[in-house]
Design an enzyme around this catalytic site. Sequence first.
Site, PDB file in Angstrom:
ATOM      1  N   SER A 263      -9.774   2.850   2.641  1.00  0.00           N
ATOM      2  CA  SER A 263      -8.786   3.431   2.042  1.00  0.00           C
ATOM      3  C   SER A 263      -7.743   2.644   1.346  1.00  0.00           C
ATOM      4  O   SER A 263      -7.196   2.874   0.403  1.00  0.00           O
ATOM      5  CB  SER A 263      -8.139   4.393   2.925  1.00  0.00           C
ATOM      6  OG  SER A 263      -7.043   3.742   3.758  1.00  0.00           O
TER       7      SER A 263
ATOM      8  N   SER B 128     -10.114   0.625   6.993  1.00  0.00           N
ATOM      9  CA  SER B 128      -9.881   0.665   5.798  1.00  0.00           C
ATOM     10  C   SER B 128      -8.975  -0.653   5.131  1.00  0.00           C
ATOM     11  O   SER B 128      -8.510  -0.579   4.364  1.00  0.00           O
ATOM     12  CB  SER B 128      -8.888   1.672   5.752  1.00  0.00           C
ATOM     13  OG  SER B 128      -9.364   3.072   5.812  1.00  0.00           O
TER      14      SER B 128
ATOM     15  N   LYS C  15       0.800  -1.222   0.014  1.00  0.00           N
ATOM     16  CA  LYS C  15       0.007  -0.057   0.092  1.00  0.00           C
ATOM     17  C   LYS C  15       0.967   1.263   0.042  1.00  0.00           C
ATOM     18  O   LYS C  15       1.855   1.278   0.640  1.00  0.00           O
ATOM     19  CB  LYS C  15      -0.959  -0.103   1.326  1.00  0.00           C
ATOM     20  CG  LYS C  15      -1.899   1.135   1.319  1.00  0.00           C
ATOM     21  CD  LYS C  15      -2.828   1.126   2.526  1.00  0.00           C
ATOM     22  CE  LYS C  15      -3.805   2.141   2.391  1.00  0.00           C
ATOM     23  NZ  LYS C  15      -4.978   2.077   3.437  1.00  0.00           N
TER      24      LYS C  15
END
Lengths: 493, 485
Positions: A159, A183, A78
């Site tokens: 997210s 998230s 990420k």
Amino acid sequence: MSTLNKLSISQALLGLKAKEFSSKELVLSHINQIEKHRDLNCYIADNFEAALASADISDQKINAGNARKLEGIPIGMKDLFCTKNLRTTAGSKMLGNFIPPYESTVSQKLLDDGAITLGKLNMDEFAMGSSNITSYFGKCISPWKSAKDSKAELTPGGSSGGSASAVSAFLAMGATASDTGGSIRQPASFTGLVGAKPTYGRCSRYGMVSFSSSLDQAGIIARNVEDTALLLESIMGFDEKDSTSINLPVPSLTSALNKSIKGKKIGIIYDLLNEDSISKEIKDMWNKTIEICKSEGAEIIDIKVPHMKYSLPVYYIVAPAEASANLARYDGVRYGYSASQNTTNLDDLYILSRTEGFGAEVKRRIIIGSYVLSSGFMDAYYLKAQKVRRLIANDFYNNFKSIDAIILPTTPKAAFDLNKIDNDPVNMYLNDIFTIGISLAGLPAMSIPVSLSSDGLPLGMQVVSKSFDEETMFTIASAIEKAVSTKFIPGGF
Amino acid sequence: MSNYIEGKTGRWEYVIGLEIHAQISSKSKLFSNSSTSFGSDANSQVSFVDAALPGMLPVLNEVCVKQAIKTSIGINAKVNHMSAFDRKNYFYPDLPQGYQISQFYHPIAQNGFLDIQKEDGSTKRITIERLHMEQDAGKSIHDGMINHSLIDLNRAGVGLMEIVSAPEISSPFEAGEYVKNLRMILRYLETCDGDMEKGSFRCDANVSVRKPGEQLGTRCEIKNLNSIKYIMAAIEYEAARQIEILENGGSIDQETRLFDVDLGVTKCMRSKEDALDYRYFPDPDLLPLILEDQYIQDIKNTMPELPDAKYLRYTKNYNIGQDDAKVLISDRITAEYFEQTISLGALPKIACNWIIGELFSYMNKANIQINECRITPHNLCELLQLIADDVISGKIAKQVFEQMFETGKSARVIVEEENLVQISDPSLLQQIIDEIVAQNPGNLQAYKSGKDKLFGFFVGQVMKKTDGKANPTLLNDLLKNTLDS
């Protein structure tokens, strides 16, 4: 798509060891898949050259019998985790060209175990969002399609949207993700994956771009519980560079799998289950999961979490407050987006750099955060919210005196159409309603896919255990996974 | 300077509170491991944490905590078992994080005090409200540039102790005394080097005025005063400025002001309207600081005796004069030198005189510290013993002392090498006296007929003949007997 992409991590490790294929082949198959599915916009930055070089090294180590725990396994990172010499943007224009001179502890641990980074995954800007649409690098699209509208582009959640989309589209064998209010879990739920967030303090936040310090936690998204266990074990561990890091030994999560859950006490918030606002298909999934646990010998207990309904307002006061200070360092002075070419005074430098460098949702939260901390409002908002947070956490801690885990849905509905999002940000915030209270209490939680919605889209259930008891969480998740026969693979993959 | 200012409408009194920012003596910064050395190349001591790069986190430096505890005990404050860190939020280029990590709500120590001596010699106790730890900011350099400023972050993140007094200081003089005493204590404890010129010990003064017996007036804060002289001058000017406004019917605006050292005036830096809202909230990257009693006690056990206690001992037990005592205690190494000398047997008053008189004068000429002198307490003690034993005279001792200072040799060795032992043999001295008297019949006559001053001539002659080694007291007695007979 090569069959190699479909392997689980544990299968791939065995295959590599048995020399059925090389790490290089494994990496190449993923590079090909990524190139094939650029339209999903999962990756902000590629790391292909370095990945192939690492694959060569991994192959040498495997051949020499020196394979590390995750040797040669290609994963996605990420873009919230600072990777040394590899662009790290946090999904923002503000860090659009930021090349960290240091490695985050989480990514370093994976490198130390021999995992290979394919690239940096798309995400909501500064981890603020539940849909990946706030990313400066464009929305990320889920590989899943609704049965009712196969043309609609669906969100993979946020997210950690890039992480979820990439793993479910076989563009990575697993991915790091981060969870502040949900998230990791919500995107996992939307894409039929397993998403695990450990207890707050288990993973180091050093080198992880900070959003809300008391809530941020690194975690993993992978295609099954075992793979998730493997990766999560790798990234947990005390780090003295993070003062909030917990100094406890890392439990063996893989040893917690495939164990009986007989006698385990599982808490169900029946008040919530029986609420009208919960949709039928969610209730059905919830009840189905309860039945699975019962049939495995677990004991079901009705629990109350009276303050849980305050979770959203508490979160949307505390998180923005911390974010408003955490994002103050992005000022155009030392690094990151700077309007310095066009300014001649300090105020303009700050104002323009931040106005131009931040997206709308980030600005919204900075302003909310500044407001709730401001003189005259701090007591009514921030302090009050922190006190209520304590009440919410205590509700959970008190329940955990007599139960081993809580099971509840991850999201109120399945993935939504990216192009039909309404303009009211509060409606977006409601996506996190089942996950946020747990984050506020710092508890470990993971989402596993259990059902498909009437549109054929994944829905997930959360397993939540008491602080530092990730083992029980994985044991129960593993048992539920075994009982769920559905294969969660998006059509066409 | 007195405690009162005579205004046009009557008498006014000063109400002064001082905030000291003292840089903590430590190798590394408060929350990062970069060096705190002064004077290095710009931006050469800036870690990723100091520069507030993404994902960087603070880690508390235990040495700084210990120094703060020591200082807190030294100012008689209560060390809190629980204290915590808060973020003070504002934007400025020398503040990389966009917030300063400080301790607003729960400081490490509270309710201390410092005793000062007023102008009339009486003692006054000034309450110290709190001591807390916080990060220092970097340095901004604006001089000589129009469109930009330079930022040096070497200082960003260095640990500070902020020490806040109650508004109980009543005159510029008292303010000077308070700062001097506090600085001395911190230097004794080695928790801060107290260098006001380098900026490691800075003072903000909160000043207001009022007519005796009335409510507190509105105060103004004068920031960044870096010498005791300026602190006193700034306070004096500011009080006068406020009095003039009030006596002309105006009111004081609460402001933050700066002292212009060239013009000797305070100028407004920031008004109340522009006052920043710092939005203090607990720093979620740091845990609360929990200190056990034993931990605090262990630190207390390592602390040296403080100046006040030494002053009391020197004046009461050793009968050292007040002014001399103040000089001896002004520096811990001086006090320790003195104490070592007397622990080896020297008499306190005599040791004091030699240290403050002879030793200091040589030190100043050579521009060295007392612990850099070649004369050790042991050496000095030995010299004083030689004088006490009448082996050498006081005058010869001064010569010996000079050589001791230059060469580092012991007194005994020098006296032997130079053959400086006093002549204390009466018959030998008498012999020399007789010789001199015989050689100077004229002066003898003159002396006998009343010219008493010629006594000195004969003393001088004997001294010359003996290379100054004649025992002066004995010489005096023998000469007197001889000349008067």
